[in-house]
Design a protein around this motif. Structure first.
Motif, PDB file in Angstrom:
ATOM      1  N   ARG A  20       0.826  -1.213   0.000  1.00 28.30           N
ATOM      2  CA  ARG A  20       0.000   0.000   0.000  1.00 28.30           C
ATOM      3  C   ARG A  20       0.865   1.269   0.000  1.00 28.30           C
ATOM      4  O   ARG A  20       0.361   2.372  -0.182  1.00 28.30           O
ATOM      5  CB  ARG A  20      -0.906   0.029   1.237  1.00 28.30           C
ATOM      6  N   PHE A  21       2.140   1.106   0.218  1.00 29.67           N
ATOM      7  CA  PHE A  21       3.064   2.244   0.277  1.00 29.67           C
ATOM      8  C   PHE A  21       3.901   2.260  -1.011  1.00 29.67           C
ATOM      9  O   PHE A  21       4.315   1.217  -1.513  1.00 29.67           O
ATOM     10  CB  PHE A  21       4.004   2.130   1.474  1.00 29.67           C
ATOM     11  N   SER A  22       4.171   3.437  -1.493  1.00 28.96           N
ATOM     12  CA  SER A  22       5.063   3.564  -2.635  1.00 28.96           C
ATOM     13  C   SER A  22       5.870   4.840  -2.486  1.00 28.96           C
ATOM     14  O   SER A  22       5.496   5.739  -1.733  1.00 28.96           O
ATOM     15  CB  SER A  22       4.283   3.581  -3.953  1.00 28.96           C
ATOM     16  N   ALA A  23       6.975   4.902  -3.176  1.00 27.46           N
ATOM     17  CA  ALA A  23       7.827   6.083  -3.091  1.00 27.46           C
ATOM     18  C   ALA A  23       8.450   6.354  -4.446  1.00 27.46           C
ATOM     19  O   ALA A  23       8.450   5.493  -5.332  1.00 27.46           O
ATOM     20  CB  ALA A  23       8.912   5.884  -2.025  1.00 27.46           C
ATOM     21  N   GLN A  24       8.963   7.553  -4.590  1.00 28.09           N
ATOM     22  CA  GLN A  24       9.739   7.875  -5.780  1.00 28.09           C
ATOM     23  C   GLN A  24      10.670   9.032  -5.468  1.00 28.09           C
ATOM     24  O   GLN A  24      10.446   9.794  -4.520  1.00 28.09           O
ATOM     25  CB  GLN A  24       8.838   8.195  -6.973  1.00 28.09           C
ATOM     26  N   GLN A  25      11.720   9.133  -6.276  1.00 22.25           N
ATOM     27  CA  GLN A  25      12.657  10.249  -6.174  1.00 22.25           C
ATOM     28  C   GLN A  25      12.640  10.964  -7.513  1.00 22.25           C
ATOM     29  O   GLN A  25      12.808  10.348  -8.561  1.00 22.25           O
ATOM     30  CB  GLN A  25      14.064   9.777  -5.830  1.00 22.25           C
ATOM     31  N   PHE A  26      12.458  12.253  -7.448  1.00 20.04           N
ATOM     32  CA  PHE A  26      12.279  13.053  -8.652  1.00 20.04           C
ATOM     33  C   PHE A  26      13.626  13.582  -9.176  1.00 20.04           C
ATOM     34  O   PHE A  26      14.633  13.520  -8.476  1.00 20.04           O
ATOM     35  CB  PHE A  26      11.333  14.216  -8.332  1.00 20.04           C
ATOM     36  N   PRO A  27      13.644  14.109 -10.425  1.00 18.72           N
ATOM     37  CA  PRO A  27      14.909  14.616 -10.991  1.00 18.72           C
ATOM     38  C   PRO A  27      15.588  15.673 -10.129  1.00 18.72           C
ATOM     39  O   PRO A  27      16.819  15.781 -10.159  1.00 18.72           O
ATOM     40  CB  PRO A  27      14.474  15.178 -12.347  1.00 18.72           C
ATOM     41  N   ASP A  28      14.814  16.464  -9.361  1.00 20.17           N
ATOM     42  CA  ASP A  28      15.474  17.460  -8.500  1.00 20.17           C
ATOM     43  C   ASP A  28      15.916  16.827  -7.176  1.00 20.17           C
ATOM     44  O   ASP A  28      16.365  17.532  -6.273  1.00 20.17           O
ATOM     45  CB  ASP A  28      14.552  18.649  -8.236  1.00 20.17           C
ATOM     46  N   LEU A  29      15.798  15.528  -7.055  1.00 17.02           N
ATOM     47  CA  LEU A  29      16.249  14.675  -5.946  1.00 17.02           C
ATOM     48  C   LEU A  29      15.329  14.672  -4.730  1.00 17.02           C
ATOM     49  O   LEU A  29      15.578  13.900  -3.800  1.00 17.02           O
ATOM     50  CB  LEU A  29      17.685  15.001  -5.524  1.00 17.02           C
ATOM     51  N   HIS A  30      14.274  15.470  -4.726  1.00 14.13           N
ATOM     52  CA  HIS A  30      13.355  15.337  -3.611  1.00 14.13           C
ATOM     53  C   HIS A  30      12.587  14.028  -3.761  1.00 14.13           C
ATOM     54  O   HIS A  30      12.527  13.435  -4.854  1.00 14.13           O
ATOM     55  CB  HIS A  30      12.425  16.553  -3.490  1.00 14.13           C
ATOM     56  N   SER A  31      12.041  13.565  -2.656  1.00 11.56           N
ATOM     57  CA  SER A  31      11.365  12.271  -2.666  1.00 11.56           C
ATOM     58  C   SER A  31       9.991  12.400  -2.021  1.00 11.56           C
ATOM     59  O   SER A  31       9.761  13.278  -1.186  1.00 11.56           O
ATOM     60  CB  SER A  31      12.204  11.246  -1.900  1.00 11.56           C
ATOM     61  N   GLU A  32       9.097  11.548  -2.456  1.00 12.42           N
ATOM     62  CA  GLU A  32       7.771  11.474  -1.857  1.00 12.42           C
ATOM     63  C   GLU A  32       7.454  10.039  -1.472  1.00 12.42           C
ATOM     64  O   GLU A  32       7.802   9.099  -2.221  1.00 12.42           O
ATOM     65  CB  GLU A  32       6.717  12.017  -2.823  1.00 12.42           C
ATOM     66  N   LEU A  33       6.814   9.885  -0.339  1.00  9.52           N
ATOM     67  CA  LEU A  33       6.343   8.590   0.132  1.00  9.52           C
ATOM     68  C   LEU A  33       4.824   8.649   0.156  1.00  9.52           C
ATOM     69  O   LEU A  33       4.247   9.517   0.817  1.00  9.52           O
ATOM     70  CB  LEU A  33       6.888   8.290   1.541  1.00  9.52           C
ATOM     71  N   ASN A  34       4.196   7.778  -0.605  1.00 10.98           N
ATOM     72  CA  ASN A  34       2.747   7.736  -0.698  1.00 10.98           C
ATOM     73  C   ASN A  34       2.219   6.561   0.107  1.00 10.98           C
ATOM     74  O   ASN A  34       2.657   5.426  -0.069  1.00 10.98           O
ATOM     75  CB  ASN A  34       2.323   7.573  -2.165  1.00 10.98           C
ATOM     76  N   LEU A  35       1.269   6.860   0.976  1.00 11.88           N
ATOM     77  CA  LEU A  35       0.666   5.827   1.819  1.00 11.88           C
ATOM     78  C   LEU A  35      -0.818   5.796   1.494  1.00 11.88           C
ATOM     79  O   LEU A  35      -1.493   6.830   1.598  1.00 11.88           O
ATOM     80  CB  LEU A  35       0.865   6.153   3.303  1.00 11.88           C
ATOM     81  N   SER A  36      -1.338   4.658   1.102  1.00 14.06           N
ATOM     82  CA  SER A  36      -2.749   4.587   0.711  1.00 14.06           C
ATOM     83  C   SER A  36      -3.486   3.542   1.541  1.00 14.06           C
ATOM     84  O   SER A  36      -2.876   2.732   2.249  1.00 14.06           O
ATOM     85  CB  SER A  36      -2.857   4.253  -0.779  1.00 14.06           C
ATOM     86  N   SER A  37      -4.818   3.594   1.447  1.00 15.63           N
ATOM     87  CA  SER A  37      -5.686   2.679   2.210  1.00 15.63           C
ATOM     88  C   SER A  37      -5.220   2.593   3.657  1.00 15.63           C
ATOM     89  O   SER A  37      -5.004   1.506   4.204  1.00 15.63           O
ATOM     90  CB  SER A  37      -5.685   1.283   1.571  1.00 15.63           C
ATOM     91  N   LEU A  38      -5.072   3.743   4.251  1.00 12.17           N
ATOM     92  CA  LEU A  38      -4.444   3.821   5.570  1.00 12.17           C
ATOM     93  C   LEU A  38      -5.206   3.040   6.632  1.00 12.17           C
ATOM     94  O   LEU A  38      -6.460   3.000   6.640  1.00 12.17           O
ATOM     95  CB  LEU A  38      -4.293   5.277   6.000  1.00 12.17           C
ATOM     96  N   GLU A  39      -4.444   2.430   7.514  1.00 18.16           N
ATOM     97  CA  GLU A  39      -4.986   1.671   8.634  1.00 18.16           C
ATOM     98  C   GLU A  39      -4.484   2.291   9.936  1.00 18.16           C
ATOM     99  O   GLU A  39      -3.504   3.040   9.942  1.00 18.16           O
ATOM    100  CB  GLU A  39      -4.541   0.209   8.534  1.00 18.16           C
ATOM    101  N   LEU A  40      -5.165   1.951  11.036  1.00 20.71           N
ATOM    102  CA  LEU A  40      -4.768   2.503  12.335  1.00 20.71           C
ATOM    103  C   LEU A  40      -3.299   2.215  12.633  1.00 20.71           C
ATOM    104  O   LEU A  40      -2.578   3.047  13.181  1.00 20.71           O
ATOM    105  CB  LEU A  40      -5.644   1.924  13.449  1.00 20.71           C
ATOM    106  N   GLY A  41      -2.851   1.036  12.251  1.00 19.28           N
ATOM    107  CA  GLY A  41      -1.478   0.612  12.513  1.00 19.28           C
ATOM    108  C   GLY A  41      -0.426   1.369  11.731  1.00 19.28           C
ATOM    109  O   GLY A  41       0.770   1.214  11.994  1.00 19.28           O
ATOM    110  N   ASP A  42      -0.837   2.198  10.790  1.00 17.61           N
ATOM    111  CA  ASP A  42       0.128   2.999  10.028  1.00 17.61           C
ATOM    112  C   ASP A  42       0.522   4.260  10.780  1.00 17.61           C
ATOM    113  O   ASP A  42       1.430   4.983  10.358  1.00 17.61           O
ATOM    114  CB  ASP A  42      -0.451   3.388   8.658  1.00 17.61           C
TER     115      ASP A  42
END
Lengths: 114, 114
Positions: free
Chosen positions: B63-85
Motif C-alpha cells: 500500500r506504500f510507494s515512493a519515488q525520487q524526482f529529478p530534483d532529488l526530492h522524494s515522496e512517500l505515498n501511503l494509501s488505504s491507511l490503517e490505524l497501525g500505520d
C-alpha cells in the motif's frame, strides 16, 4: 529473533556517572556500526561511526566493537543532563542487495539527573 | 539542523485515506532513505533511492510507494491507511548511497490515522 537487540531501559543515572549502552547482533554480515541520539522523537542524530573491532573515542563518547562476540557498546563519561535522550545503535551490512539500509536497535532511553 | 527537510510535520487523517509525505535531501546528497518509527517496532527501513532509481527495499507494504524526482526530492505515498500505520516517518539522505556514508535524518512527519 531480531537481528539487533538493545535493552530499552529506561536507564536513570546521576550527573557525572559513566553510562554504558550495549547492543548485540546476530547477522555476521553487519560491517558498519553507528550510534544515534534521538531527543523526544525528533530526527536521530549521528554520534559515532565505526567499522572495525576496537575502540573509537570522541570527546566524552567511546564506541567499542567486538565483532567476534557480535557486541557493540557506547560509553558516555561525565554524563550531563543534556545527554538525556534515547540512544539507538544501528548497523549496515556489506551485501550489495541490502543497499545501504540501517538496521536499528530498539533504543535505550537515558535520563541523567542533576 | 541536519539540512534534510520534511513536510508536513504533522498529519491527521482517517482510515482508508491516502497521504503523501515529502522529503528534500541535503544539498548535494544523491541518496534518500525512508524509515518508519512506531512505538512497538522501533525504526524500520522502508526504501532507498539513489539518483532517481530504487536501490533497496525493506519491509515496505504494498500500500506504500515512493519515488525520487529529478530534483532529488522524494515522496512517500501511503494509501488505504490503517490505524497501525500511525507512526513517525523519517527521511534520511546521504551523499553517494554507499554503506560508508553518513545518513542524515530529517525531523520526521508524525502521521496519526483515526
Amino acid at each position: 529473533q531480531k537481528e539487533v537487540e538493545q535493552d530499552p531501559g529506561p536507564l536513570s543515572v546521576p550527573e557525572g556517572a559513566i553510562v554504558s549502552l550495549n547492543c548485540t547482533y546476530s547477522n555476521s554480515a553487519f560491517q558498519y556500526f553507528m550510534w544515534y541520539r534521538q531527543y523526544s522523537r525528533k530526527g536521530p542524530e549521528l554520534l559515532m561511526y565505526t567499522y572495525s573491532s576496537g575502540n573509537k573515542e570522541d570527546g566524552r563518547f567511546t564506541a567499542q566493537v567486538d565483532k567476534s562476540s557480535k557486541y557493540i557498546s557506547l560509553f558516555i563519561r561525565d554524563s550531563q543532563p543534556s545527554d538525556s535522550a534515547t540512544y539507538l545503535c544501528a548497523m549496515s551490512a556489506r551485501e550489495e542487495t541490502s543497499g545501504s539500509r540501517l538496521t536499528f536497535g530498539e533504543g535505550t532511553q537515558l535520563t541523567v539527573n542533576p | 539542523d541536519s539540512g534534510v527537510t520534511q513536510t508536513p510535520k504533522h498529519l491527521i487523517t482517517a482510515t482508508g485515506q491516502r497521504v503523501t509525505l515529502r522529503c528534500s535531501p541535503r544539498s548535494g546528497d544523491l541518496s534518500v532513505y525512508w524509515y518508519q518509527q512506531s512505538l512497538d517496532q522501533g525504526l524500520q527501513f522502508l526504501i532507498q533511492y539513489y539518483n532517481g532509481e530504487e536501490r533497496a527495499k525493506g519491509n515496505i507494504l504494498e500500500r506504500f510507494s515512493a519515488q525520487q524526482f529529478p530534483d532529488l526530492h522524494s515522496e512517500l505515498n501511503l494509501s488505504s491507511l490503517e490505524l497501525g500505520d500511525s507512526a513517525l516517518y523519517f527521511c534520511a539522505s546521504s551523499a553517494w548511497g554507499m554503506r560508508t556514508d553518513t545518513q542524515y535524518f530529517g525531523p520526521g512527519t508524525r502521521l496519526t490515522v483515526l
